[in-house]
Design an enzyme around this catalytic site. Sequence first.
Site, PDB file in Angstrom:
ATOM      1  N   LYS A 244      -1.518  -1.989  -4.169  1.00  0.00           N
ATOM      2  CA  LYS A 244      -1.482  -0.569  -3.885  1.00  0.00           C
ATOM      3  C   LYS A 244      -0.296  -0.182  -3.023  1.00  0.00           C
ATOM      4  O   LYS A 244       0.101   0.982  -2.939  1.00  0.00           O
ATOM      5  CB  LYS A 244      -2.766  -0.181  -3.127  1.00  0.00           C
ATOM      6  CG  LYS A 244      -4.040  -0.526  -3.837  1.00  0.00           C
ATOM      7  CD  LYS A 244      -5.246  -0.240  -2.907  1.00  0.00           C
ATOM      8  CE  LYS A 244      -6.504  -0.801  -3.475  1.00  0.00           C
ATOM      9  NZ  LYS A 244      -7.592  -0.839  -2.470  1.00  0.00           N
ATOM     10  N   GLY A 245       0.262  -1.152  -2.307  1.00  0.00           N
ATOM     11  CA  GLY A 245       1.228  -0.893  -1.239  1.00  0.00           C
ATOM     12  C   GLY A 245       2.419  -0.017  -1.581  1.00  0.00           C
ATOM     13  O   GLY A 245       2.913   0.708  -0.727  1.00  0.00           O
TER      14      GLY A 245
ATOM     15  N   GLU B 109       8.355  -2.504  -4.853  1.00  0.00           N
ATOM     16  CA  GLU B 109       7.377  -3.186  -4.008  1.00  0.00           C
ATOM     17  C   GLU B 109       7.470  -2.674  -2.568  1.00  0.00           C
ATOM     18  O   GLU B 109       8.538  -2.192  -2.143  1.00  0.00           O
ATOM     19  CB  GLU B 109       7.650  -4.706  -4.092  1.00  0.00           C
ATOM     20  CG  GLU B 109       6.830  -5.603  -3.201  1.00  0.00           C
ATOM     21  CD  GLU B 109       5.329  -5.575  -3.458  1.00  0.00           C
ATOM     22  OE1 GLU B 109       4.754  -4.478  -3.463  1.00  0.00           O
ATOM     23  OE2 GLU B 109       4.746  -6.672  -3.591  1.00  0.00           O
ATOM     24  N   ASP B 110       6.382  -2.762  -1.824  1.00  0.00           N
ATOM     25  CA  ASP B 110       6.392  -2.293  -0.439  1.00  0.00           C
ATOM     26  C   ASP B 110       7.168  -3.244   0.474  1.00  0.00           C
ATOM     27  O   ASP B 110       8.022  -2.821   1.240  1.00  0.00           O
ATOM     28  CB  ASP B 110       4.962  -2.063   0.092  1.00  0.00           C
ATOM     29  CG  ASP B 110       4.050  -3.284  -0.055  1.00  0.00           C
ATOM     30  OD1 ASP B 110       4.480  -4.315  -0.620  1.00  0.00           O
ATOM     31  OD2 ASP B 110       2.892  -3.202   0.387  1.00  0.00           O
TER      32      ASP B 110
ATOM     33  N   ASP C 221       7.716 -10.641   1.635  1.00  0.00           N
ATOM     34  CA  ASP C 221       7.386 -11.482   2.784  1.00  0.00           C
ATOM     35  C   ASP C 221       7.745 -12.927   2.419  1.00  0.00           C
ATOM     36  O   ASP C 221       8.907 -13.312   2.501  1.00  0.00           O
ATOM     37  CB  ASP C 221       5.892 -11.277   3.083  1.00  0.00           C
ATOM     38  CG  ASP C 221       5.426 -11.967   4.337  1.00  0.00           C
ATOM     39  OD1 ASP C 221       6.224 -12.159   5.254  1.00  0.00           O
ATOM     40  OD2 ASP C 221       4.222 -12.311   4.414  1.00  0.00           O
TER      41      ASP C 221
ATOM     42  N   ASP D 225      -0.872  -1.741   4.391  1.00  0.00           N
ATOM     43  CA  ASP D 225      -2.186  -1.721   5.026  1.00  0.00           C
ATOM     44  C   ASP D 225      -2.481  -2.975   5.816  1.00  0.00           C
ATOM     45  O   ASP D 225      -1.802  -4.002   5.699  1.00  0.00           O
ATOM     46  CB  ASP D 225      -3.269  -1.612   3.949  1.00  0.00           C
ATOM     47  CG  ASP D 225      -3.459  -2.937   3.211  1.00  0.00           C
ATOM     48  OD1 ASP D 225      -2.441  -3.489   2.722  1.00  0.00           O
ATOM     49  OD2 ASP D 225      -4.588  -3.447   3.144  1.00  0.00           O
TER      50      ASP D 225
ATOM     51  N   ARG E  68      -2.633   2.913   5.668  1.00  0.00           N
ATOM     52  CA  ARG E  68      -1.644   3.195   4.616  1.00  0.00           C
ATOM     53  C   ARG E  68      -1.063   4.597   4.746  1.00  0.00           C
ATOM     54  O   ARG E  68       0.062   4.860   4.346  1.00  0.00           O
ATOM     55  CB  ARG E  68      -2.291   3.103   3.219  1.00  0.00           C
ATOM     56  CG  ARG E  68      -2.684   1.705   2.797  1.00  0.00           C
ATOM     57  CD  ARG E  68      -2.995   1.713   1.290  1.00  0.00           C
ATOM     58  NE  ARG E  68      -3.805   0.572   0.891  1.00  0.00           N
ATOM     59  CZ  ARG E  68      -3.323  -0.623   0.566  1.00  0.00           C
ATOM     60  NH1 ARG E  68      -2.032  -0.845   0.617  1.00  0.00           N
ATOM     61  NH2 ARG E  68      -4.132  -1.589   0.202  1.00  0.00           N
TER      62      ARG E  68
HETATM   63  P1  IMP Z   1       4.561 -12.185  -0.312  1.00  0.00           P
HETATM   64  O1  IMP Z   1       4.014 -12.666  -1.606  1.00  0.00           O
HETATM   65  O2  IMP Z   1       4.272 -13.137   0.804  1.00  0.00           O
HETATM   66  O3  IMP Z   1       6.014 -11.813  -0.367  1.00  0.00           O
HETATM   67  O4  IMP Z   1       3.689 -10.955   0.081  1.00  0.00           O
HETATM   68  C1  IMP Z   1       3.951  -9.685  -0.317  1.00  0.00           C
HETATM   69  C2  IMP Z   1       2.726  -8.820  -0.092  1.00  0.00           C
HETATM   70  O5  IMP Z   1       2.055  -9.155   1.130  1.00  0.00           O
HETATM   71  C3  IMP Z   1       3.150  -7.393   0.073  1.00  0.00           C
HETATM   72  O6  IMP Z   1       3.138  -6.734  -1.162  1.00  0.00           O
HETATM   73  C4  IMP Z   1       2.111  -6.845   1.013  1.00  0.00           C
HETATM   74  O7  IMP Z   1       1.000  -6.368   0.296  1.00  0.00           O
HETATM   75  C5  IMP Z   1       1.679  -8.011   1.842  1.00  0.00           C
HETATM   76  N1  IMP Z   1       2.351  -8.034   3.168  1.00  0.00           N
HETATM   77  C6  IMP Z   1       3.283  -8.904   3.611  1.00  0.00           C
HETATM   78  N2  IMP Z   1       3.673  -8.617   4.854  1.00  0.00           N
HETATM   79  C7  IMP Z   1       2.975  -7.512   5.209  1.00  0.00           C
HETATM   80  C8  IMP Z   1       2.960  -6.711   6.408  1.00  0.00           C
HETATM   81  O8  IMP Z   1       3.673  -6.930   7.407  1.00  0.00           O
HETATM   82  N3  IMP Z   1       2.105  -5.654   6.394  1.00  0.00           N
HETATM   83  C9  IMP Z   1       1.310  -5.351   5.322  1.00  0.00           C
HETATM   84  N4  IMP Z   1       1.304  -6.076   4.197  1.00  0.00           N
HETATM   85  C10 IMP Z   1       2.133  -7.145   4.142  1.00  0.00           C
HETATM   86 MG    MG Z   2       1.609  -5.316  -1.823  1.00  0.00          MG
END
Ligand code: IMP
Ligand code: MG
Length: 180
Positions: free
Chosen positions: A42-43, A98-99, A102, A158, A164
């Site tokens: 949803k981000g 994408e939001d 990470d 979130d 959000r």
């Molecule tokens: P990744 O797969 O570790 O890159 O994670 C990406 C997803 O983790 C993002 O789409 C977010 O939904 C969530 N995420 C990562 N860091 C944060 C944060 O600091 N706040 C909120 N959601 C996060």
């Molecule tokens: Mg996300």
Amino acid sequence: MTNQKTGFFISEEEIKKRVKELAAQISRDYQGKRPLLVGILKGAFIFLADLIRELDVEAEVDFLAVSSYGKATETSGEVKILKDLSESIEGRDVIIVEDIVDTGLTLRYLYDLLSTRKPESLKICAFLDKKERRIVEVPVHYIGFQVPDKFLVGYGLDFAERYRQLKYIRELTPEEVNSV
Ligand code: IMP
Ligand code: MG
């Protein structure tokens, strides 16, 4: 709702300015084309809604829903498609929106998945980039802001489905972490 101004913070004004800059860059790059913006739910819904209204090129929208962290702040590394795209992307100029990137695990998986569906081109636009947390490499072509290794909320992001709706980005407080 706390309007905490200590710690890492990106204001509504800074966000608006940066979104306009990104939209200008994308509009230049996709001149004469009709890109398909694929928002990751949803981000990304707020970022996508603001970004598309600033574009000078015609664009279409679709959404993908993937499994999230649940109530924890650490990723499981597992990506599950909860809702797939509603249209074929064959021959389309696709931009994944994408939001935040990470660890990169989510986007790496989605980028590889969509690549197999024969798009004309495939790029990634992420509102936030938490680079020091990266575990796998992922090509992010458009980035809103580089951010530190803090858990951030607001502007679509979130914590356990909360915060959000904030118009700005801020750090989650220790009290909020413990409130779940
Ligand atoms: P990744 O797969 O570790 O890159 O994670 C990406 C997803 O983790 C993002 O789409 C977010 O939904 C969530 N995420 C990562 N860091 C944060 C944060 O600091 N706040 C909120 N959601 C996060
Ligand atoms: Mg996300």
